[in-house]
Scaffold this active site. Sequence first.
Site: not given
Length: 234
Positions: A122, A204, A207, A230
């Site tokens: 991240c 994303c 995840c 994040c």
Amino acid sequence: MTSVVTAPDQLQKLAERAGSDLEGASAIEILTWANEHFDASWCVASSMADTLLPHLASRVRPGVDVVFLDTGYHFAETIGTRDAAEATLPITVKTIKPRQSVEQQDASFGARLYERNPDQCCALRKVNPLRQALEPYTAWASGLRRDEAVTRANVRVVEWDARRQMVKLNPIAAWTQEDVDQYSAENGVLINPLLFDGYGSVGCWPCTRRLAPGEDARAGRWAGTGKLECGLHD
Ligand code: SF4
């Protein structure tokens, strides 16, 4: 009225005062305050889970800059939502990419860094690119809402972003999911199709998973890792 305030300590005071004064104000009033104080030196950050905040901001400032972090790991639906927003709203989309492509990152750190060290992934693909993208601005707006998760329960409508030395706007901090749904329906706001397909929050693809019944909206992000955010909003 454009603010002459640029020194960080004065901006911090301005943000803290506005955080109190504008509590209870509408999202449009909060964004109008920002537009009056910062002229073009503010932007919106959007994950393209929906286009509610870009829609609101474009009513206050047509052509407003909308920063989108293209991590290289987005669902196709998210890229499609960005493209549809760019085509239909009076906004200027700024697509920001990390310094390394996914392939370059794999070569440097090994494949699937998101499994072994999501914080580092991240940082490389979201936090650092956002920091650079926000550098030209005095203020940025996010779509954080207090009802999304316990980590967001104390978000203020305007606050001081100490890490970036910027003013941070959270114009829909006090909105409920019902408020979002109502505004979206009344204004034809584009919504990422994944939110109609079992996802409560869109990030994303490695995840993000669909929600189980009764889970809060962000439970599908980094599920099972203990990671909750994040790092963009620290
Ligand atoms: Fe990497 Fe996952 Fe973070 Fe995306 S959400 S940057 S894939 S760790």
